[in-house]
Enzyme design. Structure first.
Site, PDB file in Angstrom:
ATOM      1  N   ARG A  54      -1.976   4.279   8.052  1.00  7.96           N
ATOM      2  CA  ARG A  54      -2.677   4.026   9.068  1.00  7.96           C
ATOM      3  C   ARG A  54      -2.053   4.494  10.412  1.00  7.96           C
ATOM      4  O   ARG A  54      -0.893   4.439  10.538  1.00  7.96           O
ATOM      5  CB  ARG A  54      -3.404   2.778   9.277  1.00  7.96           C
ATOM      6  CG  ARG A  54      -4.465   2.317   8.400  1.00  7.96           C
ATOM      7  CD  ARG A  54      -5.003   1.171   8.518  1.00  7.96           C
ATOM      8  NE  ARG A  54      -4.002   0.080   8.221  1.00  7.96           N
ATOM      9  CZ  ARG A  54      -3.098  -0.573   9.312  1.00  7.96           C
ATOM     10  NH1 ARG A  54      -3.696  -0.369  10.613  1.00  7.96           N
ATOM     11  NH2 ARG A  54      -2.454  -1.428   8.924  1.00  7.96           N
ATOM     12  N   TYR A  94      -5.609  10.082   4.321  1.00  8.95           N
ATOM     13  CA  TYR A  94      -5.092   8.854   4.073  1.00  8.95           C
ATOM     14  C   TYR A  94      -5.826   7.568   4.123  1.00  8.95           C
ATOM     15  O   TYR A  94      -6.484   7.376   5.104  1.00  8.95           O
ATOM     16  CB  TYR A  94      -3.638   8.445   4.787  1.00  8.95           C
ATOM     17  CG  TYR A  94      -3.059   7.181   4.490  1.00  8.95           C
ATOM     18  CD1 TYR A  94      -2.539   7.184   3.174  1.00  8.95           C
ATOM     19  CD2 TYR A  94      -3.495   5.933   5.170  1.00  8.95           C
ATOM     20  CE1 TYR A  94      -2.401   5.823   2.758  1.00  8.95           C
ATOM     21  CE2 TYR A  94      -3.102   4.892   4.679  1.00  8.95           C
ATOM     22  CZ  TYR A  94      -2.457   4.509   3.411  1.00  8.95           C
ATOM     23  OH  TYR A  94      -1.990   3.380   2.798  1.00  8.95           O
ATOM     24  N   LYS A 146     -11.508  -0.261   6.761  1.00 11.73           N
ATOM     25  CA  LYS A 146     -11.291  -0.892   7.794  1.00 11.73           C
ATOM     26  C   LYS A 146     -12.211  -0.468   8.900  1.00 11.73           C
ATOM     27  O   LYS A 146     -12.436  -1.314   9.880  1.00 11.73           O
ATOM     28  CB  LYS A 146      -9.936  -0.435   8.181  1.00 11.73           C
ATOM     29  CG  LYS A 146      -8.559  -0.892   7.029  1.00 11.73           C
ATOM     30  CD  LYS A 146      -8.608  -2.349   7.078  1.00 11.73           C
ATOM     31  CE  LYS A 146      -7.935  -2.991   5.978  1.00 11.73           C
ATOM     32  NZ  LYS A 146      -6.619  -3.080   5.705  1.00 11.73           N
ATOM     33  N   HIS A 196      -9.944 -10.023   7.917  1.00 13.36           N
ATOM     34  CA  HIS A 196      -8.853  -9.184   7.170  1.00 13.36           C
ATOM     35  C   HIS A 196      -8.258 -10.133   6.116  1.00 13.36           C
ATOM     36  O   HIS A 196      -7.054 -10.817   6.347  1.00 13.36           O
ATOM     37  CB  HIS A 196      -7.823  -8.708   8.153  1.00 13.36           C
ATOM     38  CG  HIS A 196      -6.810  -7.695   7.373  1.00 13.36           C
ATOM     39  ND1 HIS A 196      -5.715  -7.429   7.805  1.00 13.36           N
ATOM     40  CD2 HIS A 196      -7.010  -6.863   6.165  1.00 13.36           C
ATOM     41  CE1 HIS A 196      -5.120  -6.306   7.027  1.00 13.36           C
ATOM     42  NE2 HIS A 196      -5.721  -6.305   6.013  1.00 13.36           N
ATOM     43  N   SER A 236      -1.246  -6.556   7.043  1.00 13.61           N
ATOM     44  CA  SER A 236      -1.152  -5.601   6.175  1.00 13.61           C
ATOM     45  C   SER A 236       0.371  -5.688   5.641  1.00 13.61           C
ATOM     46  O   SER A 236       1.371  -5.941   6.083  1.00 13.61           O
ATOM     47  CB  SER A 236      -1.195  -4.195   6.953  1.00 13.61           C
ATOM     48  OG  SER A 236      -2.460  -4.155   7.501  1.00 13.61           O
ATOM     49  N   CYS A 283       1.431  -8.070   3.765  1.00 14.38           N
ATOM     50  CA  CYS A 283       2.057  -9.502   3.891  1.00 14.38           C
ATOM     51  C   CYS A 283       1.674 -10.442   2.755  1.00 14.38           C
ATOM     52  O   CYS A 283       1.674 -11.429   2.800  1.00 14.38           O
ATOM     53  CB  CYS A 283       1.918  -9.859   5.186  1.00 14.38           C
ATOM     54  SG  CYS A 283       3.022  -9.118   6.318  1.00 14.38           S
ATOM     55  N   ASP A 305      -8.830  -8.182   0.414  1.00 13.96           N
ATOM     56  CA  ASP A 305      -8.422  -7.866   1.667  1.00 13.96           C
ATOM     57  C   ASP A 305      -9.265  -7.915   2.781  1.00 13.96           C
ATOM     58  O   ASP A 305      -9.066  -8.172   4.043  1.00 13.96           O
ATOM     59  CB  ASP A 305      -8.316  -5.994   1.520  1.00 13.96           C
ATOM     60  CG  ASP A 305      -7.682  -5.448   2.667  1.00 13.96           C
ATOM     61  OD1 ASP A 305      -6.640  -5.849   3.063  1.00 13.96           O
ATOM     62  OD2 ASP A 305      -8.138  -4.483   3.470  1.00 13.96           O
ATOM     63  N   ARG A 343       0.435   3.435  -2.698  1.00 10.68           N
ATOM     64  CA  ARG A 343      -0.744   2.462  -3.038  1.00 10.68           C
ATOM     65  C   ARG A 343      -1.615   2.792  -4.484  1.00 10.68           C
ATOM     66  O   ARG A 343      -1.536   4.213  -4.937  1.00 10.68           O
ATOM     67  CB  ARG A 343      -1.967   2.701  -2.124  1.00 10.68           C
ATOM     68  CG  ARG A 343      -1.528   2.508  -0.421  1.00 10.68           C
ATOM     69  CD  ARG A 343      -2.124   1.045  -0.273  1.00 10.68           C
ATOM     70  NE  ARG A 343      -1.451   0.673   0.877  1.00 10.68           N
ATOM     71  CZ  ARG A 343      -1.860  -0.633   1.590  1.00 10.68           C
ATOM     72  NH1 ARG A 343      -2.783  -1.296   0.992  1.00 10.68           N
ATOM     73  NH2 ARG A 343      -1.034  -0.915   2.558  1.00 10.68           N
TER      74      ARG A 343
HETATM   75  P1  GTP Z   1      -2.664  -4.579   2.504  1.00  8.64           P
HETATM   76  O1  GTP Z   1      -3.318  -4.080   1.386  1.00  8.64           O
HETATM   77  O2  GTP Z   1      -1.861  -3.595   3.362  1.00  8.64           O
HETATM   78  O3  GTP Z   1      -3.569  -5.402   3.550  1.00  8.64           O
HETATM   79  O4  GTP Z   1      -1.431  -5.692   2.148  1.00  8.64           O
HETATM   80  P2  GTP Z   1      -1.529  -7.115   1.385  1.00  8.64           P
HETATM   81  O5  GTP Z   1      -1.559  -8.212   2.522  1.00  8.64           O
HETATM   82  O6  GTP Z   1      -2.737  -7.294   0.420  1.00  8.64           O
HETATM   83  O7  GTP Z   1       0.023  -7.155   0.746  1.00  8.64           O
HETATM   84  P3  GTP Z   1       0.521  -7.094  -0.637  1.00  8.64           P
HETATM   85  O8  GTP Z   1      -0.171  -8.273  -1.586  1.00  8.64           O
HETATM   86  O9  GTP Z   1       0.424  -5.930  -1.484  1.00  8.64           O
HETATM   87  O10 GTP Z   1       2.059  -7.504  -0.449  1.00  8.64           O
HETATM   88  C1  GTP Z   1       2.743  -6.634   0.192  1.00  8.64           C
HETATM   89  C2  GTP Z   1       4.086  -6.664  -0.240  1.00  8.64           C
HETATM   90  O11 GTP Z   1       4.589  -8.145  -0.015  1.00  8.64           O
HETATM   91  C3  GTP Z   1       4.665  -6.492  -1.673  1.00  8.64           C
HETATM   92  O12 GTP Z   1       6.056  -5.720  -1.440  1.00  8.64           O
HETATM   93  C4  GTP Z   1       4.829  -7.844  -1.983  1.00  8.64           C
HETATM   94  O13 GTP Z   1       5.924  -7.672  -3.320  1.00  8.64           O
HETATM   95  C5  GTP Z   1       5.337  -8.961  -0.918  1.00  8.64           C
HETATM   96  N1  GTP Z   1       5.133  -9.973  -1.365  1.00  8.64           N
HETATM   97  C6  GTP Z   1       3.743 -10.717  -1.577  1.00  8.64           C
HETATM   98  N2  GTP Z   1       3.855 -11.769  -1.648  1.00  8.64           N
HETATM   99  C7  GTP Z   1       5.164 -12.289  -1.658  1.00  8.64           C
HETATM  100  C8  GTP Z   1       5.899 -13.564  -1.382  1.00  8.64           C
HETATM  101  O14 GTP Z   1       4.911 -14.709  -1.636  1.00  8.64           O
HETATM  102  N3  GTP Z   1       6.940 -13.689  -1.471  1.00  8.64           N
HETATM  103  C9  GTP Z   1       7.796 -12.630  -1.002  1.00  8.64           C
HETATM  104  N4  GTP Z   1       8.741 -12.585  -0.591  1.00  8.64           N
HETATM  105  N5  GTP Z   1       7.055 -11.367  -0.875  1.00  8.64           N
HETATM  106  C10 GTP Z   1       5.635 -11.166  -1.319  1.00  8.64           C
HETATM  107  C1  SPV Z   2      -3.955  -2.131   5.381  1.00 12.68           C
HETATM  108  O1  SPV Z   2      -3.098  -1.560   5.860  1.00 12.68           O
HETATM  109  O2  SPV Z   2      -4.148  -3.452   5.825  1.00 12.68           O
HETATM  110  C2  SPV Z   2      -4.635  -1.850   4.066  1.00 12.68           C
HETATM  111  C3  SPV Z   2      -4.571  -0.383   3.690  1.00 12.68           C
HETATM  112  O3  SPV Z   2      -5.295  -2.763   3.397  1.00 12.68           O
HETATM  113  S1  SPV Z   2      -5.395   0.553   4.505  1.00 12.68           S
HETATM  114  O4  SPV Z   2      -6.694   0.695   3.958  1.00 12.68           O
HETATM  115  O5  SPV Z   2      -4.842   1.924   4.664  1.00 12.68           O
HETATM  116  O6  SPV Z   2      -5.920   0.045   5.968  1.00 12.68           O
HETATM  117 MN    MN Z   3      -5.308  -4.539   4.535  1.00 13.96          MN
END
Ligand code: GTP
Ligand code: SPV
Ligand code: MN
Length: 591
Positions: free
Chosen positions: A77, A205, A214, A234, A256, A258, A283, A375
C-alpha cells in the site's frame, strides 16, 4: 473505435448509465460483465497465463494455484498516495491526505481518458458481507486488470448474486481502477466518501486495487458507519470454543502484518485439550448494535489476502491448509519443481529458487527470496476451522474487543480496561512498529489508533468521538483489552512464544469478559493475578514472564509523552474525555 460488450446482465438504469459513462471516458476495446461463474474463472485464468500475468504452479502439489509477480515498484500500500477527497478538508482530518473532489476528479479523470484503448474493461459486481444480509454493502468495481478480477472473485461474493441483490437500486459503491502503465508518478488512490466513489490509478497491488477491501470496507465503510451508527474496523473475528462447548466471540485490531490472520486461525497447544478456535474473519469487522443490546459483527470478506513470510505448519497450520489449492500467490519465490517458497515456510531454502522479482536466487544469498509483503489470496472455504457462522446474516455477538500493537518494549502482554471509555483510550493511543505492509521505513514506532491510521476515512478525533458515542448506545458492550505479543529481550528475540500459545491469554480474556474471575488492579488497568495465565508446558521462566507483564513507570511516562504528540496533532477534534483520562492515568502512575 467500436466497443464490443459481453451480454449485459442488468436492467439497473443507474448501473448501466455509469458503466456507459466510464466506457466513454476510458474507451476500452471490450466490456466484460463478470458473472462469477466457474467457466469465467477458467477462461480468465487461461487468458492471464497466456499474457504472463499468472504462472501456473505444479498442479499436483498446488492444484488450482498460480503465482503473480507484481512490478517491483508496486508491492505494498502507498499511504502517501492515498487521499480522502471530502468536500471539506477538515472532514478528512490531519490523519489523511486530502484533495478537493473537483481537483481529484480532474487529475485522475485525465489519467483515465482513453486509458483502456486496446484493453478489456471488466465490470465486477460484488457484495461485502453475506448475500442478503442487512449489514452488507454492494460495490461495482470497473478495472482493466484480470488479476483484480480473479482476486475479487476470491475475496468477495462476486458476480450474478451481487446484481440480483442490487436489483434496480442506486445504492452501490462506484469503484474505478486502471493499472495504466504502473508508473508510480501516476499512482493515486482517491476516496470520495460523499459520492460513495473510489478512483485508483497506476497500481496493481492488493490494498490499492482490490477496492472492496481497504477502500470500501474500511475507508468508505468507516465514513458510512459514523453516518449510520455502526463500526467498520480493521479487526479479525474469531470464536473460541471451550471444552464445555461454549463459544465466545472476540474481535481484535492489530496493525497490518501484526498477527490478525495468525490469531484468527490459531491452534491451541496440546496442553489446552478441548479448546478450539473458529475463524469468522481475519482482517475486517463490521459491527452494529443488535436487538439484544450486544454488539454483533460480520466479516465483509470471503477470502484471505494474507502475509506469506513467517507462515508455516508450526505458526499457522490452518493457513497452510488454506493455500493448498485454488490460491493466488503474489511475490513469493518459485521452486524448481513449480511450488512456492518463502522465508520461514516449513522447507529449508533449496539450492536454487526464482525470487519474487523473477531472478535466479542461490541458497546463502543475502536477498530475500520472497518479498517481505508477499501475499496469498485464498478462499475462506479452504479454512479447516472456518466458523459455521461465517456466512450468517446477523453475524456473531462480540464479548471482547482486543487492541494489540507490535511493541518490543513498554506495553505488557495483556491489560484490561476499566470500562468502555478507557477501552477507547487504549485503542486510540495504540502505538506499533511499522511493517512491510506499506511502503516506507520498517520498525519505527508510530501511533496507529485502533490499527486504523491508514484506513479511517474521516477525522480521527471524530472517529474517537463516534466510538465513545457508540459506547453510550450499546446496552451490553464488549469488554476491552490490550495485548502485545512482541516484547523482546536484550538479544532482540521475542520473549513470548506467541501464535497458538496466545490462547493462554485469550482464555484469561474470555474469563474476564464473562466476569468469571477476579483481576488484579493496577494504575493502568486490570492485569492477570498471579497464576491466572496458565504457563504449563511453556519454556518461559518466571523472570521472563515478569519481564513481559511488568509495568515500568518511567517507560510509561515516556509513552504518555508520545501519546501527547498524537493528541496534539488531532487537537481540533480530540474528545476532551480522552485528554482528561490521560491526565488521570498519568497522575495515578505517579502516585
Ligand atoms: P495484514 O494482512 O497486513 O492486515 O496482517 P495481519 O495482522 O493479518 O498479520 P499476520 O497474521 O499475517 O502476521 C504477520 C506477521 O506477524 C507474520 O510474519 C507472523 O509470523 C507474525 N506473527 C503473527 N503472530 C505472531 C505472534 O504471536 N508472535 C510473533 N512473534 N509473531 C507473530
Ligand atoms: C493490510 O495491509 O492491512 C492488508 C493488506 O491487509 S492490503 O489489502 O494490501 O491492505
Ligand atoms: Mn489488514
Amino acid at each position: 473505435m467500436s466497443t464490443t460488450t459481453s451480454a449485459n446482465p442488468t436492467t439497473n438504469p443507474h448501473l448501466r448509465a455509469w458503466v456507459e459513462q466510464v466506457a466513454g471516458r476510458t474507451r476500452p476495446d471490450r466490456i466484460e460483465w463478470c458473472d462469477g461463474s466457474e467457466a469465467e474463472r477458467v477462461r480468465l485464468t487461461k487468458l492471464a497465463v497466456e499474457q504472463g500475468i499468472l504462472l501456473p504452479l505444479n498442479a499436483e502439489k498446488r492444484p488450482g494455484c498460480y503465482l503473480h509477480r507484481s512490478d517491483p515498484n508496486d508491492v505494498a500500500r502507498v499511504e502517501h498516495l492515498t487521499f480522502i477527497c471530502s468536500r471539506e478538508k477538515e472532514d478528512a482530518g490531519p490523519n489523511n491526505n486530502w484533495l478537493a473532489p473537483a481537483e481529484a476528479y480532474a487529475k485522475l479523470g485525465a489519467l483515465f481518458d482513453g486509458c483502456m484503448q486496446g484493453r478489456t474493461m471488466y465490470v465486477i459486481p460484488y457484495v461485502m458481507g453475506p448475500i442478503g444480509s442487512p449489514m452488507s454493502k454492494i460495490g461495482i468495481e470497473i478495472t482493466d486488470s484480470v488479476y483484480v478480477v480473479l482476486n475479487m472473485r476470491i475475496m468477495t461474493r462476486m458476480g450474478r448474486a451481487a446484481l440480483e441483490m442490487l436489483a434496480d437500486s442506486n445504492d452501490f459503491n462506484r469503484g474505478l481502477h486502471s493499472t495504466l502503465d504502473l508508473d508510480p508518478e501516476k499512482r493515486f488512490i482517491c476516496h470520495f466518501p460523499e459520492d460513495n466513489t473510489i478512483w485508483s490509478t497506476g497500481s496493481g497491488y492488493g490494498g490499492n486495487v482490490l477496492l472492496g477491501k481497504k477502500c470500501l470496507a474500511l475507508r468508505i465503510g468507516s465514513y458510512l458507519g459514523r453516518r449510520e451508527g455502526w463500526l467498520a474496523e480493521h479487526m479479525l473475528i474469531l470464536g473460541v470454543e471451550s471444552p464445555a462447548g461454549e463459544t465466545t466471540y472476540v474481535a481484535a485490531a492489530f496493525p497490518s502484518a501484526c498477527g490478525k490472520t495468525n490469531f484468527a486461525m490459531m491452534i491451541p497447544p496440546e496442553s489446552f485439550p478441548g479448546w478450539k478456535i473458529w475463524t469468522v474473519g481475519d482482517d475486517i469487522a463490521w459491527m452494529r448494535i443488535g436487538a439484544d443490546g450486544r454488539l454483533w459483527a460480520i466479516n465483509p470478506e470471503a477470502g484471505y489476502f494474507g502475509v506469506a513470510p513467517g507462515t508455516n505448519t508450526k505458526s499457522n497450520r490452518n493457513a497452510m491448509a488454506c493455500v493448498e489449492r485454488d490460491t493466488l500467490f503474489t511475490n513469493v519465490a518459485l521452486t524448481d519443481d513449480g511450488d512456492i517458497w518463502w522465508e520461514s515456510i516449513d522447507a529449508p531454502a533449496p539450492e536454487h529458487l526464482v525470487d519474487w522479482r523473477g531472478n535466479d536466487w542461490q541458497r546463502g544469498s543475502k536477498e530475500k527470496a520472497a518479498h517481505p509483503n508477499s501475499r496469498f489470496t485464498a478462499p475462506m472455504a479452504n479454512n479447516p476451522v472456518l466458523s459455521p457462522q461465517a456466512n450468517s446474516s446477523e453475524g456473531v455477538p462480540i464479548s471482547a474487543i482486543i487492541f494489540g500493537g507490535r511493541r518490543s518494549t513498554t506495553v505488557p502482554l495483556v491489560l484490561q480496561s476499566f470500562d468502555w471509555r478507557h477501552g477507547v483510550y487504549l485503542g486510540a493511543t495504540m502505538g506499533s512498529e511499522t511493517t512491510a505492509a506499506a511502503t516506507g521505513q520498517v520498525g519505527v514506532v508510530r501511533r496507529d489508533p485502533m490499527a486504523m491510521l491508514p484506513f479511517c476515512g474521516y477525522d480521527m478525533g471524530d472517529y474517537f468521538a463516534h466510538w465513545l458515542a457508540m459506547g453510550q448506545r450499546i446496552p451490553n458492550p464488549p469488554k476491552v483489552f490490550q495485548v502485545n505479543w512482541f516484547r523482546q529481550d536484550e538479544g532482540g528475540r521475542f520473549i513470548w512464544p506467541g501464535f497458538g500459545e496466545n490462547v493462554r491469554v485469550l482464555k484469561w480474556i474470555i474469563d474476564r469478559a464473562a466476569e468469571r474471575i477476579p483481576g488484579r488492579e493496577t494504575p493502568l488497568g486490570f492485569v492477570p493475578a498471579s497464576g491466572q495465565i496458565d504457563l504449563a508446558g511453556l519454556d518461559l521462566s518466571p523472570a521472563q514472564f515478569e519481564a513481559i507483564t511488568a509495568i515500568d513507570a518511567p517507560a510509561w511516562q515516556a509513552e504518555f509523552d508520545l501519546q501527547e504528540e498524537l493528541f496534539q496533532k488531532l487537537a481540533r477534534t480530540m474528545p476532551s474525555e480522552l485528554i482528561e483520562l490521560r491526565e488521570t492515568l498519568r497522575g495515578r502512575l505517579e502516585r
